[in-house]
Design a protein around this motif. Structure first.
Motif, PDB file in Angstrom:
ATOM      1  N   GLU A  27       0.832  -1.204   0.000  1.00 14.47           N
ATOM      2  CA  GLU A  27       0.000   0.000   0.000  1.00 14.47           C
ATOM      3  C   GLU A  27       0.871   1.259   0.000  1.00 14.47           C
ATOM      4  O   GLU A  27       0.562   2.247  -0.686  1.00 14.47           O
ATOM      5  CB  GLU A  27      -0.910  -0.005   1.228  1.00 14.47           C
ATOM      6  CG  GLU A  27      -1.931   1.116   1.234  1.00 14.47           C
ATOM      7  CD  GLU A  27      -2.931   0.965   2.362  1.00 14.47           C
ATOM      8  OE1 GLU A  27      -3.327   2.002   2.939  1.00 14.47           O
ATOM      9  OE2 GLU A  27      -3.309  -0.185   2.677  1.00 14.47           O
ATOM     10  N   SER A  28       1.977   1.224   0.747  1.00 10.27           N
ATOM     11  CA  SER A  28       2.889   2.358   0.789  1.00 10.27           C
ATOM     12  C   SER A  28       3.520   2.615  -0.582  1.00 10.27           C
ATOM     13  O   SER A  28       3.667   3.772  -1.005  1.00 10.27           O
ATOM     14  CB  SER A  28       3.989   2.096   1.828  1.00 10.27           C
ATOM     15  OG  SER A  28       4.935   3.142   1.835  1.00 10.27           O
ATOM     16  N   VAL A  29       3.877   1.544  -1.278  1.00  7.81           N
ATOM     17  CA  VAL A  29       4.460   1.678  -2.616  1.00  7.81           C
ATOM     18  C   VAL A  29       3.441   2.275  -3.586  1.00  7.81           C
ATOM     19  O   VAL A  29       3.760   3.157  -4.387  1.00  7.81           O
ATOM     20  CB  VAL A  29       4.957   0.308  -3.136  1.00  7.81           C
ATOM     21  CG1 VAL A  29       5.355   0.398  -4.610  1.00  7.81           C
ATOM     22  CG2 VAL A  29       6.129  -0.190  -2.304  1.00  7.81           C
ATOM     23  N   VAL A  30       2.199   1.788  -3.516  1.00  8.59           N
ATOM     24  CA  VAL A  30       1.138   2.299  -4.396  1.00  8.59           C
ATOM     25  C   VAL A  30       0.932   3.792  -4.168  1.00  8.59           C
ATOM     26  O   VAL A  30       0.821   4.569  -5.126  1.00  8.59           O
ATOM     27  CB  VAL A  30      -0.180   1.532  -4.161  1.00  8.59           C
ATOM     28  CG1 VAL A  30      -1.340   2.221  -4.877  1.00  8.59           C
ATOM     29  CG2 VAL A  30      -0.048   0.093  -4.639  1.00  8.59           C
ATOM     30  N   VAL A  31       0.900   4.204  -2.910  1.00  2.59           N
ATOM     31  CA  VAL A  31       0.704   5.620  -2.594  1.00  2.59           C
ATOM     32  C   VAL A  31       1.868   6.456  -3.114  1.00  2.59           C
ATOM     33  O   VAL A  31       1.678   7.547  -3.677  1.00  2.59           O
ATOM     34  CB  VAL A  31       0.535   5.815  -1.077  1.00  2.59           C
ATOM     35  CG1 VAL A  31       0.553   7.298  -0.715  1.00  2.59           C
ATOM     36  CG2 VAL A  31      -0.763   5.178  -0.604  1.00  2.59           C
ATOM     37  N   SER A  32       3.092   5.952  -2.934  1.00  2.57           N
ATOM     38  CA  SER A  32       4.269   6.690  -3.409  1.00  2.57           C
ATOM     39  C   SER A  32       4.241   6.863  -4.922  1.00  2.57           C
ATOM     40  O   SER A  32       4.532   7.950  -5.444  1.00  2.57           O
ATOM     41  CB  SER A  32       5.558   5.961  -2.993  1.00  2.57           C
ATOM     42  OG  SER A  32       5.693   5.926  -1.587  1.00  2.57           O
ATOM     43  N   MET A  33       3.878   5.801  -5.652  1.00  2.13           N
ATOM     44  CA  MET A  33       3.822   5.880  -7.108  1.00  2.13           C
ATOM     45  C   MET A  33       2.670   6.771  -7.560  1.00  2.13           C
ATOM     46  O   MET A  33       2.785   7.516  -8.534  1.00  2.13           O
ATOM     47  CB  MET A  33       3.685   4.477  -7.698  1.00  2.13           C
ATOM     48  CG  MET A  33       4.895   3.599  -7.444  1.00  2.13           C
ATOM     49  SD  MET A  33       4.752   1.962  -8.195  1.00  2.13           S
ATOM     50  CE  MET A  33       4.925   2.355  -9.942  1.00  2.13           C
ATOM     51  N   LYS A  34       1.569   6.732  -6.824  1.00  3.88           N
ATOM     52  CA  LYS A  34       0.424   7.591  -7.134  1.00  3.88           C
ATOM     53  C   LYS A  34       0.812   9.059  -7.032  1.00  3.88           C
ATOM     54  O   LYS A  34       0.425   9.885  -7.868  1.00  3.88           O
ATOM     55  CB  LYS A  34      -0.714   7.288  -6.165  1.00  3.88           C
ATOM     56  CG  LYS A  34      -1.925   8.196  -6.314  1.00  3.88           C
ATOM     57  CD  LYS A  34      -2.825   8.166  -5.084  1.00  3.88           C
ATOM     58  CE  LYS A  34      -2.265   9.057  -3.995  1.00  3.88           C
ATOM     59  NZ  LYS A  34      -3.225   9.282  -2.881  1.00  3.88           N
ATOM     60  N   ASN A  35       1.599   9.382  -6.030  1.00  4.35           N
ATOM     61  CA  ASN A  35       1.976  10.769  -5.802  1.00  4.35           C
ATOM     62  C   ASN A  35       2.904  11.316  -6.886  1.00  4.35           C
ATOM     63  O   ASN A  35       3.022  12.536  -7.040  1.00  4.35           O
ATOM     64  CB  ASN A  35       2.638  10.916  -4.425  1.00  4.35           C
ATOM     65  CG  ASN A  35       1.668  10.704  -3.287  1.00  4.35           C
ATOM     66  OD1 ASN A  35       0.453  10.855  -3.444  1.00  4.35           O
ATOM     67  ND2 ASN A  35       2.173  10.329  -2.124  1.00  4.35           N
ATOM     68  N   VAL A  36       3.567  10.430  -7.615  1.00 10.15           N
ATOM     69  CA  VAL A  36       4.468  10.859  -8.697  1.00 10.15           C
ATOM     70  C   VAL A  36       3.685  11.194  -9.962  1.00 10.15           C
ATOM     71  O   VAL A  36       4.076  12.081 -10.730  1.00 10.15           O
ATOM     72  CB  VAL A  36       5.505   9.756  -8.994  1.00 10.15           C
ATOM     73  CG1 VAL A  36       6.331  10.096 -10.239  1.00 10.15           C
ATOM     74  CG2 VAL A  36       6.431   9.551  -7.803  1.00 10.15           C
ATOM     75  N   ALA A  37       2.559  10.513 -10.176  1.00  9.04           N
ATOM     76  CA  ALA A  37       1.864  10.539 -11.473  1.00  9.04           C
ATOM     77  C   ALA A  37       1.491  11.933 -11.958  1.00  9.04           C
ATOM     78  O   ALA A  37       1.887  12.347 -13.050  1.00  9.04           O
ATOM     79  CB  ALA A  37       0.616   9.646 -11.400  1.00  9.04           C
TER      80      ALA A  37
END
Length: 313
Positions: free
Chosen positions: A193-203
């Motif tokens: 979940e932490s990885v998904v959030v981090s990648m989401k924030n880059v988009a």
């Protein structure tokens, strides 16, 4: 009134500041056109799927699915395409340009420009309704674009090719995976979940920066008449009709902001790529993306301010 003005500024300014940074980066030679295209492809395929997933992950199905919003959006997109086709057929004789113009008018940059605007108003954790709309609107945009461009190229649309394109679209895959977590109450491990959030924030910032770096103002000197028609249709006529009717049928709050995201956003960046790939007028398609994106800072602010003042959200 002042509060509505400030909210409208806050909804659009962050996006265009990041785009301005992209323009500066390109001007300084820190990012070439070829690298910008690679980064755009990377963002679309790697960072946007987690964004679509995260916007639906953990949402309540009753809150996420708005049948009135979905149905109205589909009807307005189809109506916009038909009206655009009628106008373009009268003013333009070249089939190569006709397909490009129709696509530029009906197809908005919903994901890259619309969703960040909605997030600035409601917060990125309250966009389940908007994200779910992506699973319907993005495939519809893609199908209609392929059909229109094939027709004006003189070819015959291939249903298998269209379905394959939808099934492999990263945005659709991410949104559908996120939607599946709703009825089955799926919970990701904390690390994932932490990885998904981090990648989401880059988009979003990456997409906006690359869009700014891709702007080429010199290209606006060509195809002025068609460019004006497409830009006015995309930024003024389509949102004026769609948002007014949406207000009249009772769409409010996040559903109405989603309408603004869909119908008031500039021409989709992907319309340029598709026009180039399908032997349409690629130069005009690129100009429509550039010009509408530049002017959207004004028009999107205007639509947000107007309908916020009218109490739609």
């Amino acid at each position: 009134m002042i509060e509505n003005f400030i909210l409208s500024i806050e909804a659009v300014m962050p996006m265009f500041i990041i785009m301005a940074v992209g323009i500066f980066v390109r001007h300084k030679g820190l990012l070439s056109e070829s690298v910008a295209k690679q980064l755009n492809k990377l963002t679309f395929n790697v960072f946007f799927p987690p964004l679509m997933f995260a916007n639906l992950y953990g949402a309540e199905i009753g809150d996420a699915f708005d049948i009135k919003l979905i149905g109205f959006s589909i009807a307005m997109i189809l109506a916009g395409l038909l009206c655009a086709t009628a106008v373009v057929m009268k003013v333009e004789k070249s089939n190569k340009s006709r397909g490009t113009m129709i696509q530029a008018i009906y197809r908005s940059n919903f994901v890259i420009m619309g969703i960040p605007m909605a997030a600035n108003i409601y917060g990125s954790d309250n966009l389940a309704t908007t994200a779910l709309a992506v699973t319907v609107i993005v495939p519809l945009y893609n199908v209609l674009a392929v059909v229109i461009l094939e027709i004006f190229r003189g070819g015959k649309p291939d249903p298998i090719h269209i379905l394959k394109g939808i099934a492999t679209n990263p945005l659709i895959i991410g949104a559908l995976l996120g939607a599946l977590t709703i009825p089955f109450h799926i919970t990701l491990p904390g690390v994932v979940e932490s990885v998904v959030v981090s990648m989401k924030n880059v988009a979003t910032p990456m997409a906006l920066l690359v869009l700014g770096a891709s702007l080429n103002m010199k290209s606006l000197e060509h195809c002025k008449r068609n460019l004006v028609i497409c830009t006015v249709g995309r930024l003024i006529v389509i949102p004026a009709v769609a948002l007014t009717l949406g207000a009249l049928i009772g769409l409010r709050d996040v559903a109405f902001v989603t309408l603004i995201a869909v119908f008031a956003s500039p021409t989709a960046v992907s319309s340029f790529t598709m026009a180039e790939q399908m032997d349409s007028d690629g130069e005009l398609a690129g100009n429509c993306v550039v010009f509408s994106s530049a002017l959207a800072s004004i028009t999107m602010f205007g639509w947000i301010f107007l309908f916020k003042s009218l109490g739609m959200f």
